[in-house]
Design an enzyme around this catalytic site. Structure first.
Site, mmCIF file in Angstrom:
data_model
loop_
_atom_site.group_PDB
_atom_site.id
_atom_site.type_symbol
_atom_site.label_atom_id
_atom_site.label_comp_id
_atom_site.label_asym_id
_atom_site.label_seq_id
_atom_site.Cartn_x
_atom_site.Cartn_y
_atom_site.Cartn_z
ATOM 1 N N HIS A 454 -17.196 47.980 193.109
ATOM 2 C CA HIS A 454 -16.895 46.551 193.237
ATOM 3 C C HIS A 454 -18.169 45.720 193.143
ATOM 4 O O HIS A 454 -18.254 44.749 192.391
ATOM 5 C CB HIS A 454 -16.197 46.297 194.576
ATOM 6 C CG HIS A 454 -15.932 44.847 194.837
ATOM 7 N ND1 HIS A 454 -16.804 44.053 195.537
ATOM 8 C CD2 HIS A 454 -14.927 44.040 194.414
ATOM 9 C CE1 HIS A 454 -16.330 42.824 195.572
ATOM 10 N NE2 HIS A 454 -15.187 42.789 194.902
ATOM 11 N N CYS A 831 -26.341 12.091 180.059
ATOM 12 C CA CYS A 831 -27.483 12.610 180.807
ATOM 13 C C CYS A 831 -27.132 12.915 182.250
ATOM 14 O O CYS A 831 -27.998 13.156 183.070
ATOM 15 C CB CYS A 831 -28.665 11.660 180.722
ATOM 16 S SG CYS A 831 -28.309 10.053 181.442
#
Ligand code: ADP
Ligand code: MG
Ligand code: MG
Length: 875
Positions: A454, A831
């Site tokens: 896992h 931006c």
């Protein structure tokens, strides 16, 4: 009547949306003639319907499931609950996008006391029969009734201790039978009723549990991190069992057609004999490398190798497969395009192009841009690494360099990281509950588990460094300490992990910045070839600008000038400016700042080598700059010949109820035009100076006015800028061009973008503010309620991280159309933080932005995402 259920023979790989990834691929494998235990898939639409019906499976779906059980009984020649030939099935979840470890599988469903006796007698293998039954009770109780695995594991441990054995496989039929009855007693105690005997009842319980698991907290977190919409739902696969736990000529394994850590073309995998299901990944026993399967089962191995080839050729990508060998016979249980590290993804994509399996465009499209992040982060300094002696070595399960303080639980990892500590999570093994903690850690070190444990799978998916299976560690989780190489380590001690080699080091090893070379460089070159949208960077300092340039930025889309005011003693002059009483005083203070600012801008222009540089004028409220401490206040008072009380009064007068919507942005220029005059001089003088040094560059500085909401407002500010700039340029005897544009970050500016575009030569979407103002909540406070919004399914994502395309996006789309309609040569960019988020970048491409601008380390991600957007729009 809708069709809710499909036999594996009725589906194929293209039906992923309906059948989920696992179901579609089981069908596809069936179609191409691979050995797949047969069964049926209940569609993702049935899952959605289940939620619509208030978490109930309606009669129509129920009816079709019953019908398909009968079909399955016909195909397999076995019957549910039968005394002669009982049908046993697995119930497996499978969403469109693979969500490893997120939802649970139930094996051996259909067993009860009678059936177990039947198969024990018929097979002459009672150990196997009882092993299946105890596993089934355990999984069913955990998944369907949520009794909790831990009680069962305790019972197993007690049994092993009682029998003096160390491994599950050493337990006898009698032991397992005893365990099964203990499990059932446990179930009865916790649930208050008997463990269900009727296979159909068991099946319906299991199907519901899979549907329900779509909405468990782990799945919700995973989906949010991986951009998987809640609305997709999961399919359920009901498949007849193949048994890997019937004895030593049986086994189960997982394998990759290429190395998921490095991308190298070689069969990789792990195998366990006499085992079932999750045994390989759960770290119950340490599995053997796949190559050893060749010795145990030469025929099945030979066949498996061919299957690998067939599947790779078929899917034209690296495959991650799960299989079982029952009495030497091979059964394929799953295949999917394997998860891989960023490094491996780049190598595999390049190799597939070289092998003629994929085009350049397809190779570009195969890379998940979010994964690049890991490659852009620091690596160990080679010299320091060479000089260091590892104190231990285990499997390099997920590459990267990690150093930090040791923590022992996922909760601690999260808590420590939240207070700014770098941590390395050390655990016996990880489980899905640990996801949040794993995300917070720089690296993960486990004592147990292999390459497919896992921890390894999840860490690779997250791009987090992981070293797994370090059996040399003597772990004491309860007391938060472990021993390795004769030294005891406690919580908070420093450690470094090398996820490529698996080496573990005592203390911190210094790291260095990453570079784009080799396959990374090849893929990025292809990305640049196919993308049409520009990629700039948000950079406030010359060093940021240089870094971004190295990473491929084609200019600066946002320079926040205010960040420059805090450096060194500039802040003193800036504070004097703020606390001035007259224009003259203010101008005198600004004159002190001007040379610094000009110097900074020169360096930015230099770093960008003639590419565009957008400089935004002062944006935040002045209050953010005033001194806080008594000492600083006194210093400022002395410098200005004012009393401490006067300064305090000025500071007090600057306080605002809602500074985010207060006296900031272009409003500052309207009240204090001299600030804009100074900033204009600094920009223009810097540009002139750098231009004079580099005749081959054409520098066109872009001056950006923040927080504009009205045409007249921009016109007023622009007039000041233009007058100053023109005077400077004229005085220098130059004909340099410059542009004045605006941020679009107030909804009103988007609504009236055609008017604003009369004044603005470019737009740049400041989507942080635009999101904040469109939603009407502050990005600094959203954290207080976003979790509740996720839980209530009102939001699936943080709109500050992933652009709200419906609302904020609509404003952007409209503003681009209105703006370009007014002024065709208007250039538009973004931006905000969203400029580096792949799905937002794709949206920006679609609405026709000319560029995205993002922080330096996101530049390669944006380049790739922009290329993928262009490629997908083309096809
Ligand atoms: P996950 O999506 O978490 O990998 P799966 O549905 O693939 O869950 O099931 C996990 C494991 O259970 C498989 O890898 C396989 O070993 C085992 N398994 C599932 N179905 C069957 C089956 N029909 N016969 C034998 N083993 C099975
Ligand atoms: Mg699986
Ligand atoms: Mg803003």
């Amino acid at each position: 009547m809708a069709k809710w259920v499909y036999l594996f023979t009725e589906g194929d790989a293209t039906m992923r949306n309906l059948l989920g990834g696992k179901g579609a691929n089981l069908a596809e494998m069936t179609n191409i003639g691979l050995p797949v235990p047969q069964g049926f898939t209940i569609t993702t639409e049935a899952c959605t319907q289940y939620y619509e019906d208030g978490r109930e499976i309606n009669d129509e779906i129920q009816g079709q499931i019953n019908e398909y059980i009968e079909k399955m009984e016909e195909i397999t020649g076995k019957k549910f609950g039968d005394k002669e030939n009982p049908l046993l099935v697995s119930v497996r979840s499978g969403a469109r996008a693979s969500m490893p470890g997120m939802m649970d599988t139930i094996l051996n469903l259909g067993l009860n006391e009678t059936v177990v006796e039947t198969i024990a007698a018929k097979s002459g293998n009672p150990r196997w029969a009882w092993d299946c039954y105890r596993r089934f009770i355990q999984m069913y109780s955990d998944v369907v009734m949520e009794v909790g695995k831990k009680y069962f594991e305790e019972l197993i441990d007690e049994m092993k201790a009682k029998k003096g054995v160390s491994q599950d496989v050493d337990l006898t039929a009698e032991d397992l039978k005893e365990l099964a009855s203990q499990f059932k007693a446990e179930y009865k105690e916790k649930i208050g009723e008997d463990f269900p005997d009727d296979p159909k009842k068991q099946l319906m319980g299991a199907i519901k549990a899979v549907f329900r698991s779509w909405d468990n907290p782990r799945a919700n977190v995973y989906r949010r991190d991986n951009d998987i919409p809640y609305s997709w739902g999961t399919a359920v696969n009901v498949q007849s069992m193949a048994f890997g736990n019937m004895g030593d000529d049986c086994g189960t394994g997982v394998a990759f057609t290429r190395d998921p850590a490095t991308g190298e073309k070689k069969l990789m995998g792990e195998f366990l004999t006499n085992a079932q299901g999750e045994d390989v990944v759960a770290g119950v026993r340490t599995p053997m490398p796949i190559a050893q399967m060749e010795e145990k089962f030469p025929e099945a191995f030979e066949q498996f190798k061919q299957v690998c080839q067939t599947l790779e050729d078929h899917y034209r990508d690296m495959q991650d497969m799960e299989f079982t060998v029952e009495n030497k016979k091979l059964y394929m249980l799953q295949t999917r395009n394997g998860k891989r590290t960023a490094q491996a993804a780049l190598k595999i994509a390049c190799d597939l192009v070289d092998e003629g399996m994929r085009t350049e465009e397809e190779a570009v499209a195969m890379i998940d841009p979010r994964n690049l992040d890991t490659l852009l982060h620091p690596q160990f300094d080679a010299a320091a690494l060479k000089a260091a002696t590892p104190m231990g070595k285990a499997l390099g399960a997920s590459p990267g360099a990690a150093c930090g303080k040791i923590v022992f639980t996922a909760e601690d990892a999260k808590a420590w990281a939240e207070r700014g500590e770098k941590v390395v999570l050390v655990r016996l093994e990880t489980s899905p509950e640990d996801i949040e903690g794993m995300k917070s850690a720089q690296g993960i070190l486990t004592v147990r588990g292999g390459m497919t444990s896992h921890a390894a799978v999840v860490a690779r998916g997250m791009g987090t460094c992981c070293v797994s299976g370090c059996g040399d560690i003597v772990m004491d989780e309860a007391n938060k300490k472990f021993t390795l190489a004769g030294k005891e380590f406690h919580e908070g001690d420093s450690i470094s992990l090398d996820g490529s080699t698996g080496n573990i080091y005592d203390g911190i090893i210094p790291t260095v910045d990453a570079t784009i070379a080799g396959e990374f460089g090849r893929i990025m070159a292809w990305a640049d070839k196919y993308r049409t949208m520009g990629v700039r960077t948000n950079a406030d300092t010359p060093s940021d600008a240089k870094k971004a340039r190295e990473l491929g930025a084609e200019g600066i889309g946002l320079c926040r000038t205010e960040h420059m005011f805090f450096e060194g003693n500039r802040i003193d002059a800036f504070r004097e400016m703020i606390c001035s009483d007259t224009v003259e005083e203010r101008e005198a203070a600004l004159d002190k700042i001007l040379p610094y600012q000009q110097g900074d801008f020169e360096q930015l222009f230099e770093a960008m080598e003639g590419n565009p540089v957008t400089i935004r004028f002062l944006d935040p409220p002045l209050h953010e700059f005033v001194p806080q401490t008594e000492e600083d206040i006194k210093k400022l008072a002395d410098a200005q010949g004012k009393s401490v009380e006067t300064i305090k009064a000025i500071i007090e007068s600057l306080k605002e109820f809602n500074p985010m919507m207060g006296h900031r942005g272009c409003r500052l220029t309207v009240t204090y035009p001299e600030i804009a005059v100074m900033q204009t001089k600094a920009v223009i003088r810097a540009a002139l100076a750098v231009q004079a040094k580099h005749a081959d560059w054409t520098i066109v500085p872009e001056i950006m006015i923040p927080l504009v909401g009205e045409e007249k407002e921009l016109k007023y500010v622009k007039k000041i800028v233009v007058k100053t700039a023109d005077e400077e340029i004229k005085a220098a005897g130059s004909d340099m061009k410059y542009e004045v544009g605006t941020m679009i970050e107030i909804p009103r500016a988007a609504l009236l973008a055609d008017e604003i575009a009369k004044e603005a030569e470019f737009f740049c979407f400041g989507t942080n503010d635009l999101t904040q103002m469109t939603f009407g909540f502050s990005r600094d406070d959203a954290g207080k309620f976003l979790d509740a919004y996720y839980d209530a399914k009102i939001f699936e994502n943080d709109p500050f991280a992933k652009l709200d395309q419906n609302g904020v996006g609509k404003l952007m789309d409209m503003a681009v159309k209105l703006g370009k309609g007014q002024r065709p040569e208007l250039h538009c960019g973004i931006c905000g933080e969203h400029g580096g988020d792949p799905s937002s970048v794709e949206f920006c491409h679609r609405i026709g932005l000319d560029y995205v601008s993002c922080s330096p380390f996101r530049v390669p991600i944006a380049r790739l995402a922009a290329a993928q957007a262009a490629i997908s729009m083309k096809h």
